[in-house]
Structures are given as structure tokens and as C-alpha cells.
Design a protein around this motif. Sequence first.
Motif, PDB file in Angstrom:
ATOM      1  N   PHE A 102       0.826  -1.198   0.000  1.00 52.38           N
ATOM      2  CA  PHE A 102       0.000   0.000   0.000  1.00 52.38           C
ATOM      3  C   PHE A 102       0.869   1.261   0.000  1.00 52.38           C
ATOM      4  O   PHE A 102       0.704   2.139  -0.823  1.00 52.38           O
ATOM      5  CB  PHE A 102      -0.926   0.016   1.226  1.00 52.38           C
ATOM      6  N   SER A 103       1.788   1.346   0.957  1.00 54.81           N
ATOM      7  CA  SER A 103       2.623   2.540   1.066  1.00 54.81           C
ATOM      8  C   SER A 103       4.012   2.162   1.558  1.00 54.81           C
ATOM      9  O   SER A 103       4.174   1.215   2.328  1.00 54.81           O
ATOM     10  CB  SER A 103       1.997   3.550   2.040  1.00 54.81           C
ATOM     11  N   GLY A 104       5.017   2.910   1.100  1.00 49.65           N
ATOM     12  CA  GLY A 104       6.377   2.689   1.553  1.00 49.65           C
ATOM     13  C   GLY A 104       7.036   1.491   0.909  1.00 49.65           C
ATOM     14  O   GLY A 104       6.422   0.733   0.155  1.00 49.65           O
ATOM     15  N   THR A 105       8.322   1.327   1.237  1.00 50.32           N
ATOM     16  CA  THR A 105       9.083   0.191   0.729  1.00 50.32           C
ATOM     17  C   THR A 105       9.220  -0.861   1.813  1.00 50.32           C
ATOM     18  O   THR A 105       8.889  -0.639   2.980  1.00 50.32           O
ATOM     19  CB  THR A 105      10.487   0.640   0.298  1.00 50.32           C
ATOM     20  N   ASP A 106       9.715  -2.034   1.451  1.00 50.77           N
ATOM     21  CA  ASP A 106       9.841  -3.130   2.410  1.00 50.77           C
ATOM     22  C   ASP A 106      10.772  -2.786   3.572  1.00 50.77           C
ATOM     23  O   ASP A 106      10.628  -3.328   4.665  1.00 50.77           O
ATOM     24  CB  ASP A 106      10.362  -4.387   1.703  1.00 50.77           C
ATOM     25  N   TYR A 107      11.724  -1.906   3.333  1.00 51.76           N
ATOM     26  CA  TYR A 107      12.700  -1.564   4.360  1.00 51.76           C
ATOM     27  C   TYR A 107      12.357  -0.256   5.074  1.00 51.76           C
ATOM     28  O   TYR A 107      13.192   0.292   5.787  1.00 51.76           O
ATOM     29  CB  TYR A 107      14.097  -1.453   3.741  1.00 51.76           C
ATOM     30  N   GLU A 108      11.138   0.222   4.902  1.00 51.79           N
ATOM     31  CA  GLU A 108      10.747   1.514   5.466  1.00 51.79           C
ATOM     32  C   GLU A 108       9.842   1.333   6.679  1.00 51.79           C
ATOM     33  O   GLU A 108       8.840   0.611   6.631  1.00 51.79           O
ATOM     34  CB  GLU A 108      10.027   2.343   4.402  1.00 51.79           C
ATOM     35  N   LEU A 109      10.196   2.003   7.773  1.00 51.03           N
ATOM     36  CA  LEU A 109       9.374   1.958   8.974  1.00 51.03           C
ATOM     37  C   LEU A 109       8.024   2.625   8.708  1.00 51.03           C
ATOM     38  O   LEU A 109       7.952   3.706   8.118  1.00 51.03           O
ATOM     39  CB  LEU A 109      10.089   2.698  10.112  1.00 51.03           C
ATOM     40  N   GLY A 110       6.946   1.953   9.109  1.00 51.97           N
ATOM     41  CA  GLY A 110       5.608   2.483   8.877  1.00 51.97           C
ATOM     42  C   GLY A 110       5.002   2.089   7.550  1.00 51.97           C
ATOM     43  O   GLY A 110       3.856   2.464   7.261  1.00 51.97           O
ATOM     44  N   SER A 111       5.722   1.364   6.721  1.00 53.69           N
ATOM     45  CA  SER A 111       5.169   0.926   5.436  1.00 53.69           C
ATOM     46  C   SER A 111       3.997  -0.028   5.677  1.00 53.69           C
ATOM     47  O   SER A 111       3.936  -0.732   6.687  1.00 53.69           O
ATOM     48  CB  SER A 111       6.250   0.244   4.598  1.00 53.69           C
ATOM     49  N   THR A 112       3.058  -0.044   4.746  1.00 53.41           N
ATOM     50  CA  THR A 112       1.839  -0.848   4.907  1.00 53.41           C
ATOM     51  C   THR A 112       1.611  -1.736   3.694  1.00 53.41           C
ATOM     52  O   THR A 112       2.059  -1.435   2.583  1.00 53.41           O
ATOM     53  CB  THR A 112       0.613   0.053   5.110  1.00 53.41           C
ATOM     54  N   ARG A 113       0.868  -2.810   3.935  1.00 50.61           N
ATOM     55  CA  ARG A 113       0.577  -3.762   2.865  1.00 50.61           C
ATOM     56  C   ARG A 113      -0.605  -4.639   3.277  1.00 50.61           C
ATOM     57  O   ARG A 113      -1.021  -4.633   4.434  1.00 50.61           O
ATOM     58  CB  ARG A 113       1.800  -4.649   2.575  1.00 50.61           C
ATOM     59  N   ARG A 114      -1.108  -5.360   2.326  1.00 43.12           N
ATOM     60  CA  ARG A 114      -2.165  -6.351   2.595  1.00 43.12           C
ATOM     61  C   ARG A 114      -1.559  -7.734   2.487  1.00 43.12           C
ATOM     62  O   ARG A 114      -0.893  -8.061   1.501  1.00 43.12           O
ATOM     63  CB  ARG A 114      -3.303  -6.178   1.599  1.00 43.12           C
ATOM     64  N   ALA A 115      -1.764  -8.557   3.513  1.00 40.36           N
ATOM     65  CA  ALA A 115      -1.250  -9.928   3.535  1.00 40.36           C
ATOM     66  C   ALA A 115      -2.383 -10.891   3.193  1.00 40.36           C
ATOM     67  O   ALA A 115      -3.423 -10.902   3.861  1.00 40.36           O
ATOM     68  CB  ALA A 115      -0.680 -10.252   4.913  1.00 40.36           C
ATOM     69  N   TYR A 116      -2.178 -11.689   2.152  1.00 44.57           N
ATOM     70  CA  TYR A 116      -3.185 -12.658   1.727  1.00 44.57           C
ATOM     71  C   TYR A 116      -2.855 -14.033   2.297  1.00 44.57           C
ATOM     72  O   TYR A 116      -1.710 -14.494   2.230  1.00 44.57           O
ATOM     73  CB  TYR A 116      -3.240 -12.726   0.199  1.00 44.57           C
ATOM     74  N   TYR A 117      -3.887 -14.693   2.838  1.00 40.17           N
ATOM     75  CA  TYR A 117      -3.710 -15.991   3.484  1.00 40.17           C
ATOM     76  C   TYR A 117      -4.552 -17.058   2.800  1.00 40.17           C
ATOM     77  O   TYR A 117      -5.591 -16.766   2.197  1.00 40.17           O
ATOM     78  CB  TYR A 117      -4.125 -15.913   4.955  1.00 40.17           C
ATOM     79  N   ARG A 118      -4.102 -18.290   2.946  1.00 38.30           N
ATOM     80  CA  ARG A 118      -4.883 -19.443   2.506  1.00 38.30           C
ATOM     81  C   ARG A 118      -4.656 -20.583   3.496  1.00 38.30           C
ATOM     82  O   ARG A 118      -3.520 -20.942   3.803  1.00 38.30           O
ATOM     83  CB  ARG A 118      -4.485 -19.904   1.108  1.00 38.30           C
ATOM     84  N   ARG A 119      -5.751 -21.149   3.988  1.00 36.17           N
ATOM     85  CA  ARG A 119      -5.646 -22.272   4.932  1.00 36.17           C
ATOM     86  C   ARG A 119      -6.885 -23.144   4.817  1.00 36.17           C
ATOM     87  O   ARG A 119      -8.009 -22.662   4.922  1.00 36.17           O
ATOM     88  CB  ARG A 119      -5.512 -21.758   6.372  1.00 36.17           C
ATOM     89  N   ASP A 120      -6.655 -24.434   4.596  1.00 35.52           N
ATOM     90  CA  ASP A 120      -7.752 -25.407   4.512  1.00 35.52           C
ATOM     91  C   ASP A 120      -8.827 -24.958   3.522  1.00 35.52           C
ATOM     92  O   ASP A 120     -10.032 -25.078   3.780  1.00 35.52           O
ATOM     93  CB  ASP A 120      -8.387 -25.631   5.896  1.00 35.52           C
ATOM     94  N   GLY A 121      -8.387 -24.446   2.376  1.00 39.52           N
ATOM     95  CA  GLY A 121      -9.335 -24.036   1.346  1.00 39.52           C
ATOM     96  C   GLY A 121      -9.932 -22.659   1.548  1.00 39.52           C
ATOM     97  O   GLY A 121     -10.641 -22.150   0.671  1.00 39.52           O
ATOM     98  N   GLU A 122      -9.682 -22.034   2.692  1.00 40.84           N
ATOM     99  CA  GLU A 122     -10.222 -20.701   2.973  1.00 40.84           C
ATOM    100  C   GLU A 122      -9.179 -19.637   2.636  1.00 40.84           C
ATOM    101  O   GLU A 122      -7.994 -19.798   2.930  1.00 40.84           O
ATOM    102  CB  GLU A 122     -10.593 -20.592   4.456  1.00 40.84           C
TER     103      GLU A 122
END
Length: 217
Positions: A102-122
Motif C-alpha cells: 500500500f505505502s512505503g518500501t519493504d525496508y521503510e518503517l511504517g510501510s503498509t501492505r495487505r497480507a493474503y492468506y490461505r488455509r484449509d481451502g479458505e
Amino acid sequence: MIDGKSESFLRQGKPMAEWRNRSLVVKERFQDWDIFHKSVVLFFVLIFSAALARGVFVVEGGTYLVTEERIVSFDAEQIYPWIAESENRARWQAQVTEFLKFSGTDYELGSTRRAYYRRDGEEWFAFEQTNEIEANRKYKTVQQDDVQFEARSLEVTIEPMGNCSSKVVMTEVIFPNQYSDRYWAFLDKGAKSERLKVSLAALDRWLNTADLKCSPN
């Protein structure tokens, strides 16, 4: 002659004496029980006390912590990009399929992102923010998961153990939003811990298959 005050006192004292006598009878009966019956009573008292204590703890806090560690044959500088960079994390972190920035780089404090998960078909996603960075040593994020109804933090630290040897430690602190989930969280702690074990094992495999050069002295 007994005046009114004395008579009133005697009337009040009679119920107290009866209650005291009943208490003594109950106490004598309990003393007559054998060890088995006393043990059963004590067991249920302990169970009730533990349940009550946990109920109070859950109201006050309710977070629980899982941590796992693994020694890998690489230097901290070689491991850190795999800890901090979203593309690499998605390769080894169990149940995570992708990170969308979403914002910032991977090495930047305060950077944001969406984490996608998958478990047991969900499948679902959680919002993540980086809130602590120490180059080649520590990477920490916090997540708000409105699907799993919990907030959590994930901290990965790297401790150099010598040339071409480092200890990687994953620590996750989880706070379920719902009271019932917090109360029974200990039943799910083993699965959470196993997920961290799987993640570290996958990280080790990726490090060994990547084009990394490390020659111990």
C-alpha cells in the motif's frame, strides 16, 4: 429478671449458635471422609479456581505468545532480505500467499501492505504495518485481521552465531477480539506454534536453494 435488652441479645445469639453448630457438624463430616472423597472435592475446587482465574486473565489481557527458532548456515546479512522483503516472505511464511503493498518500501518503517492468506481451502487478507526495523537484526510487523477476528504482531530476529551460522527466531503475539476465542486460545496454541516451525523450515530450504555464497573459515 431478664430485661428487654438481654432478651433481645439472647434471641440474636441463638441463630448464631445454631449456625456455628451446623458448621461444626459439616466440618466433622468432612473430616470423616476418606482421602479419595477429599481428593475429588479438592480436584473440583482447583478446576473451578483455575477457570475463574483464567476468566479474569482473559478480561484483563488475553494475549498469548508463540515462539520458535532455528539455526541456519548463513550470515545475518544474507538472511535479512528474506525476512524483510515482501516477495521473499510470501515464499516461506506458512499460509501466506502474497503481500500487496500500500505505502512505503519493504525496508521503510511504517510501510503498509495487505497480507493474503490461505488455509484449509479458505482465503482471506489482513492489513499489515511495519513498526520496527533493525538492519540485519530485526523485522517486526503488526496485523489487523478482521476475518480471523484477531490482532497480532510478528517479530523475526536474527542472532549471529559465528561465520555462516545464525539463529532465526520468530515470535508471534496474538490477541483474539472475541472473549470466547481468547478464553480457549490455549487449545489452538500448538497449531500456531507448528505454523512457525513450518515457516522456519521453509526459510531454511529457500536459503539453501538460493544463489547465496557463504564459506565458513
